[in-house]
Design a protein around this motif. Structure first.
Motif, PDB file in Angstrom:
ATOM      1  N   TYR A 128       0.840  -1.195   0.000  1.00 23.79           N
ATOM      2  CA  TYR A 128       0.000   0.000   0.000  1.00 23.79           C
ATOM      3  C   TYR A 128       0.877   1.247   0.000  1.00 23.79           C
ATOM      4  O   TYR A 128       1.586   1.518   0.973  1.00 23.79           O
ATOM      5  CB  TYR A 128      -0.911  -0.008   1.226  1.00 23.79           C
ATOM      6  N   ASN A 129       0.882   1.975  -1.120  1.00 25.69           N
ATOM      7  CA  ASN A 129       1.714   3.174  -1.276  1.00 25.69           C
ATOM      8  C   ASN A 129       3.154   2.908  -0.861  1.00 25.69           C
ATOM      9  O   ASN A 129       3.785   3.695  -0.144  1.00 25.69           O
ATOM     10  CB  ASN A 129       1.133   4.348  -0.480  1.00 25.69           C
ATOM     11  N   GLY A 130       3.673   1.761  -1.309  1.00 25.03           N
ATOM     12  CA  GLY A 130       5.058   1.397  -1.061  1.00 25.03           C
ATOM     13  C   GLY A 130       5.299   0.647   0.235  1.00 25.03           C
ATOM     14  O   GLY A 130       6.420   0.175   0.476  1.00 25.03           O
ATOM     15  N   THR A 131       4.287   0.526   1.088  1.00 28.99           N
ATOM     16  CA  THR A 131       4.433  -0.176   2.360  1.00 28.99           C
ATOM     17  C   THR A 131       3.810  -1.564   2.266  1.00 28.99           C
ATOM     18  O   THR A 131       2.635  -1.702   1.924  1.00 28.99           O
ATOM     19  CB  THR A 131       3.753   0.601   3.502  1.00 28.99           C
ATOM     20  N   ARG A 132       4.590  -2.592   2.565  1.00 28.27           N
ATOM     21  CA  ARG A 132       4.077  -3.962   2.525  1.00 28.27           C
ATOM     22  C   ARG A 132       3.537  -4.336   3.909  1.00 28.27           C
ATOM     23  O   ARG A 132       4.170  -4.097   4.932  1.00 28.27           O
ATOM     24  CB  ARG A 132       5.176  -4.936   2.101  1.00 28.27           C
ATOM     25  N   GLY A 133       2.359  -4.931   3.916  1.00 26.00           N
ATOM     26  CA  GLY A 133       1.747  -5.347   5.176  1.00 26.00           C
ATOM     27  C   GLY A 133       0.601  -6.302   4.905  1.00 26.00           C
ATOM     28  O   GLY A 133       0.363  -6.717   3.774  1.00 26.00           O
ATOM     29  N   GLN A 134      -0.126  -6.644   5.940  1.00 21.39           N
ATOM     30  CA  GLN A 134      -1.282  -7.536   5.808  1.00 21.39           C
ATOM     31  C   GLN A 134      -2.506  -6.880   6.429  1.00 21.39           C
ATOM     32  O   GLN A 134      -2.451  -6.394   7.556  1.00 21.39           O
ATOM     33  CB  GLN A 134      -1.024  -8.883   6.477  1.00 21.39           C
ATOM     34  N   ILE A 135      -3.600  -6.870   5.674  1.00 18.17           N
ATOM     35  CA  ILE A 135      -4.872  -6.421   6.211  1.00 18.17           C
ATOM     36  C   ILE A 135      -5.759  -7.659   6.397  1.00 18.17           C
ATOM     37  O   ILE A 135      -5.570  -8.671   5.717  1.00 18.17           O
ATOM     38  CB  ILE A 135      -5.553  -5.372   5.310  1.00 18.17           C
ATOM     39  N   ASN A 136      -6.691  -7.580   7.323  1.00 18.69           N
ATOM     40  CA  ASN A 136      -7.439  -8.776   7.713  1.00 18.69           C
ATOM     41  C   ASN A 136      -8.915  -8.474   7.896  1.00 18.69           C
ATOM     42  O   ASN A 136      -9.299  -7.342   8.198  1.00 18.69           O
ATOM     43  CB  ASN A 136      -6.898  -9.345   9.031  1.00 18.69           C
TER      44      ASN A 136
END
Length: 311
Positions: A181-189
């Motif tokens: 997301y806008n260059g930031t990698r992460g996990q949404i749940n």
């Protein structure tokens, strides 16, 4: 002489008790042969509906989307005239049958015999017959139905995720999404939870709510109620684009125990742009999904193993 007469009376009482027990065993066997096994009983409690009266249909309405009906039926001899399940609309399935006879603790041990299967332990279907396992007469019957649950499926694009779990929703259901997301990698749940008013959970007709977790990408979490219809149908609709701005890539998704792009193949991406002015017209679209300018994305949903990119 008095003691002999007392012994004779005692022996007669024992014989009567054994005969009654034998007769009850025969009726129980008949109940298993004509209807399904009585898997649960209730006399003056145990229901989860809006009524406290076990003779009321609403007492037995306990499952999401469940509707119970009390037909005009009674029988003095259910051996020859058992209750027969009627045909119902194809959009619903039987959930249970309650056969009422006698009075608990008096003429029977339990007045309400609750059947959730047919005689072979299978699904309840129209034409199945039922008797009370303790008493030949039947005072009334209540049968209940729930909505038919769509087959399990998933639908993914750059704006939303729809997951049909293949049964009614419960607290074990979840969706995990790996996103850049806008260059930031992460996990949404997405987590499905039971409503706890003390925790500030939203009121819900199903007793369930969805927790959208965005904290891994620096956004606030969101709680939304789940309708009784969606809970009964096993439907989760996650319009995640409502909460995002800028650019994002969906790399991988877990739906309970199934996956989108499980092997994380990056050989192809799909792009989509939103119109400059979406306006309120999008509120009328299914599930509130934004209108997409590149309609090729609709076809991209069925391609396996490709991340989705929104710019």
């Amino acid at each position: 002489m008095l003691r002999k007469e007392q012994r004779r009376r005692a022996r007669r009482a024992v014989v009567r008790t054994r005969l009654i027990a034998a007769g009850t065993a025969v009726v129980l066997a008949l109940g298993a042969a004509v209807g399904g096994t009585a898997t649960a009983m209730a006399s003056n409690g145990g229901g989860g509906g809006s009524s406290t009266n076990t003779n009321s249909e609403t007492f037995w309405q306990q499952l999401p989307g469940e509707v119970c009906v009390k037909p005009a039926f009674s029988s003095e001899n259910s051996t020859t005239t058992p209750f027969v399940l009627p045909a119902i609309d194809s959009s619903r399935v039987f959930s249970k049958v309650i056969v009422k006879a006698g009075s608990s603790g008096k003429s029977v041990v339990q007045e309400n015999a609750v059947f959730t299967t047919d005689r072979n332990g299978g699904t309840l279907t129209a034409g199945d017959t039922f008797v009370h396992p303790e008493k030949d007469s039947i005072s009334h019957v209540i049968y209940c139905t729930v909505p038919s649950v769509p087959a399990a499926s998933t639908d993914v694009d750059c704006t939303s995720i729809e997951f049909l779990v293949g049964r009614a929703l419960n607290g074990s259901d979840h969706i995990n999404v790996d996103i850049v997301y806008n260059g930031t990698r992460g996990q949404i749940n997405v987590e499905i939870n039971e409503v706890q008013p003390a925790n500030g959970d939203p009121a819900s007709t199903s007793g369930l709510y969805a927790l959208y977790k965005f904290d891994a990408i620096g956004l606030p979490n969101v709680k939304l109620p789940i309708s009784a219809a969606d809970a009964a149908a096993g439907r989760i609709v996650f319009v995640y684009s409502t909460y995002l701005t800028g650019e994002w890539t969906i790399e991988w998704i877990q739906f309970n125990s199934t996956y989108f792009n499980k092997d994380r193949i990056r050989s192809e991406v799909h792009r989509v742009r939103r119109p400059a002015h979406q306006g309120s017209r999008d509120a009328d679209r299914p599930h509130g999904r934004p209108r997409l300018r590149d309609e090729r994305l609709v076809h991209a949903r069925s391609r396996r193993g490709h991340p989705l990119v929104h710019r």
